[in-house]
Design an enzyme around this catalytic site. Structure first.
Site, PDB file in Angstrom:
ATOM      1  N   TYR A   1       0.859  -1.187   0.000  1.00  9.14           N
ATOM      2  CA  TYR A   1       0.000   0.000   0.000  1.00  9.14           C
ATOM      3  C   TYR A   1       0.889   1.229   0.000  1.00  9.14           C
ATOM      4  O   TYR A   1       1.856   1.306   0.756  1.00  9.14           O
ATOM      5  CB  TYR A   1      -0.886   0.008   1.252  1.00  9.14           C
TER       6      TYR A   1
ATOM      7  N   ASP B   1       9.288   3.178   0.141  1.00  7.43           N
ATOM      8  CA  ASP B   1       8.190   3.797   0.882  1.00  7.43           C
ATOM      9  C   ASP B   1       8.341   3.377   2.341  1.00  7.43           C
ATOM     10  O   ASP B   1       7.952   2.280   2.738  1.00  7.43           O
ATOM     11  CB  ASP B   1       6.851   3.336   0.299  1.00  7.43           C
TER      12      ASP B   1
ATOM     13  N   LYS C   1       3.620   8.807   9.186  1.00  7.91           N
ATOM     14  CA  LYS C   1       3.258   8.159  10.452  1.00  7.91           C
ATOM     15  C   LYS C   1       4.084   8.655  11.644  1.00  7.91           C
ATOM     16  O   LYS C   1       3.817   9.751  12.125  1.00  7.91           O
ATOM     17  CB  LYS C   1       3.247   6.640  10.261  1.00  7.91           C
TER      18      LYS C   1
HETATM   19  C1  LIG Z   1      -0.041   4.654   5.613  1.00  8.34           C
HETATM   20  C2  LIG Z   1       0.808   4.454   4.440  1.00  8.34           C
HETATM   21  C3  LIG Z   1       0.795   5.343   3.355  1.00  8.34           C
HETATM   22  C4  LIG Z   1      -0.205   6.466   3.246  1.00  8.34           C
HETATM   23  O1  LIG Z   1      -0.086   7.397   4.249  1.00  8.34           O
HETATM   24  P1  LIG Z   1      -1.358   8.371   4.548  1.00  8.34           P
HETATM   25  O2  LIG Z   1      -0.812   9.325   5.558  1.00  8.34           O
HETATM   26  O3  LIG Z   1      -2.431   7.475   5.071  1.00  8.34           O
HETATM   27  O4  LIG Z   1      -1.723   9.008   3.275  1.00  8.34           O
HETATM   28  C5  LIG Z   1       1.709   5.164   2.338  1.00  8.34           C
HETATM   29  N1  LIG Z   1       2.589   4.151   2.368  1.00  8.34           N
HETATM   30  C6  LIG Z   1       2.633   3.263   3.389  1.00  8.34           C
HETATM   31  C7  LIG Z   1       3.653   2.180   3.379  1.00  8.34           C
HETATM   32  C8  LIG Z   1       1.718   3.375   4.434  1.00  8.34           C
HETATM   33  O5  LIG Z   1       1.726   2.465   5.405  1.00  8.34           O
END
Ligand SMILES: *Cc1c(COP(=O)(O)O)cnc(C)c1O
Length: 424
Positions: free
Chosen positions: A145, A236, A264
Site C-alpha cells: 500500500y 516507501d 506516520k
Molecule cells: C499509511 C501508508 C501510506 C499512506 O499514508 P497516509 O498518511 O495514510 O496518506 C503510504 N505508504 C505506506 C507504506 C503506508 O503504510
C-alpha cells in the site's frame, strides 16, 4: 453482542454525515461484520470508548503513536508550540529542527520536503521520478500500500484489500509483481520494462498485508536492476521509518534507495510526512528546480513539534532497544502459548495469520487466511478489552507505553479466544 449503546448512536449519526460513517474506510469495521467503536479519550497504552470501556491498544493510530497515547513530553512540546503560534504560512525554526533530526537518523535524505500525508509523499516521489527520468511507467508489488493516488490502487494492500476494492482495471499502466519475486524473474521483468519505467516503489518491509519481510536478495536485486536499467528506486518507509531501525529499512538491510518517503511516526500523531533523497534529485523540486509541488500547511509547526518530541524521546530513552525487548518477550509468549498460530514480528510490528500453516512471503500466500476466524477472534478480544487493528491485513504495533504484563494479558486472552472458537 456488547452493549455499545453510545458508539451505536454516534455511528448512526455519522452515517448521515460521512460515506459509510467514517473518514477512512477500514475504521468502519465493515470487514468485521459489525459497527465501529467511537472513542472519547486515550492515555498511555489505552483507548477509552464513548461507552466508558477501556481497551489495550495495538493499533496505535496505525503507527504514529510509538510512544503510546498522550505522551507527556509530546504534549508539553505541543503546548509550548501552541503558545508561539499555530501556523505562519512561512518557514519556522521547528521545521529546521525536525529536518536536522531526520537527517541525523537518515543522512541519505540529503534534501527533503515536508508534506501533510503519506499519500502526498509517495505521489510526489513518483511524480518526481517521472520528471527526472522522462518516463511514465511505475512498478509496484501486490499487497503493498502506498496511499490513495490513482497509480497505486492496483492490487493494493491496507483498506483496498480489506474492503475488497480494486479501483483500477487491468488496463492500469502500473505494473504489478509479487512481493519477494525471485531475482531472475525480477531481473527479467525490469529488463523488459526498463525503457518505460520511471520508478519501482516498494515497502522494504511489507506492513499493509499483514507483515511480510523481504527475503534475502529481493531488495538487493531491485537496487542492482534499477541501476542497470535507469529506473529510480523508491523505498516507501511511511511505515518502516523510525520503526524497524533508527535509520529505517535501508540501514537494517544495507540497501539504499534513490528516493524515500516518511510519514506516520514522523508527525508523532499529527499529520506530517516527507519525501527526500539525493541532493541532485531533490534539488529539482521547486523553487530550486522546475518540479512543482507545494502545500498550504506543509511543515506546519504543531506536527513538526510532535514529530520532533517523539523522535527525541525515542532516542533519549533508547526506545528502539526497549521495543525490541518487548518484541522478544512477545515472541516467547506466542511460541509458548500459541505455537500453531502463524505469527511474525519485525521490530515493533507484528501480525498473526489464522488459517495459515506458515508465515507468508507474498500477498499470494494469504489466500488461505481465514477471515471468518479472524472476525470471531477480533470480537472476542474486543470483549476482553483488547483493540487490534480492525482487519486481518493490517499490522499491529508495540508501543513504549505497553508493559510485559500488557503483552502477557494480550497473548493469554488471544489463547482463550482461540480456544473458545477452536482456532488451531
Ligand atoms: C499509511 C501508508 C501510506 C499512506 O499514508 P497516509 O498518511 O495514510 O496518506 C503510504 N505508504 C505506506 C507504506 C503506508 O503504510
Amino acid at each position: 453482542m456488547l452493549p455499545f449503546n453510545q458508539s451505536e448512536l454516534s455511528h448512526q449519526k455519522a452515517l448521515s454525515l460521512f460515506p459509510g460513517g467514517v473518514n477512512s474506510p477500514v475504521r468502519s469495521f465493515q470487514s468485521l461484520g459489525g459497527n465501529p467503536l467511537h472513542f472519547a479519550s486515550s492515555k498511555g497504552a489505552y483507548l477509552f470508548d464513548v461507552d466508558g470501556r477501556s481497551y489495550l491498544d495495538f493499533c496505535s493510530s496505525w503507527g504514529p503513536l510509538i510512544l503510546g497515547h498522550q505522551h507527556p513530553f509530546v504534549l508539553e512540546c505541543l503546548q509550548r508550540q501552541m503558545n508561539c503560534g499555530l501556523t505562519f504560512g512561512a518557514t519556522s525554526d521547528v521545521e529546521l529542527q525536525l529536518g536536522e533530526c531526520v537527517q541525523e537518523f537518515m543522512p541519505q535524505l540529503e534534501l527533503l520536503r515536508f508534506v501533510c500525508s503519506g499519500t502526498e509523499a509517495t505521489m510526489s516521489a513518483v511524480r518526481l521520478s517521472r520528471f527526472l527520468t522522462g518516463k511514465r511507467g511505475l512498478l509496484k508489488f501486490s499487497g503493498c500500500y502506498h496511499g490513495h493516488y490513482e497509480d497505486f490502487l492496483v492490487q493494493s494492500g491496507s483498506g483496498v484489500l480489506t474492503q475488497g476494492i480494486d479501483s483500477l482495471s487491468s488496463s492500469s499502466p502500473t505494473l504489478v509483481v509479487p512481493y519477494n519475486s525471485q531475482p531472475p524473474v525480477l531481473e527479467q521483468v525490469l529488463e523488459e520494462h526498463g525503457p518505460s519505467l520511471a520508478a519501482v516503489i516498494v515497502e522494504p518491509v511489507a506492513a499493509n498485508m499483514g507483515l511480510i519481510s523481504p527475503e534475502k536478495g529481493f531488495l538487493e536485486t531491485l537496487r542492482s536492476c534499477c541501476d542497470r536499467f535507469g529506473i529510480l528506486l523508491i523505498f516507501d518507509e511511511v511505515m518502516t521509518g523510525f520503526r524497524v531501525h533508527p535509520g529505517g529499512a535501508s540501514v537494517l538491510f544495507g540497501v539504499q534507495a534513490d528516493l524515500w518517503t516518511l510519514g506516520k511516526i514522523l508527525g508523532g500523531g499529527l499529520p506530517a510526512a516527507a519525501y527526500g533523497g539525493r541532493r541532485e534529485f531533490m534539488s529539482q523540486v521547486a523553487p530550486s528546480g522546475d518540479f512543482y509541488q507545494a502545500g498550504t500547511l506543509a511543515g506546519s509547526p504543531l506536527p513538526m513539534a510532535a514529530g520532533l518530541a517523539t523522535l527525541r524521546v525515542l532516542k533519549e530513552e533508547k526506545g528502539w532497544d526497549r521495543l525490541e525487548r518487548l518484541g522478544v518477550y512477545l515472541d516467547s509468549l506466542f511460541e509458548k502459548h500459541l505455537p500453531d498460530l502463524a505469527y511474525h514480528r519485525v521490530a515493533s510490528f507484528f501480525s498473526f495469520f489464522p488459517g495459515l500453516k506458515r508465515i507468508p512471503s507474498c500477498f499470494e500466500d494469504l489466500s488461505d487466511l481465514d477471515r471468518v476466524k479472524f472476525q470471531r477472534i477480533y470480537w472476542s478480544l474486543l470483549n476482553k478489552g483488547i483493540y487490534l487493528s480492525p482487519s486481518p491485513y493490517e499490522v499491529n504495533f508495540l508501543s513504549l507505553a505497553q508493559s510485559k504484563e500488557d503483552l502477557f494479558f494480550f497473548v493469554s486472552s488471544l489463547k482463550e479466544s482461540c480456544k473458545e472458537i477452536k482456532v488451531n
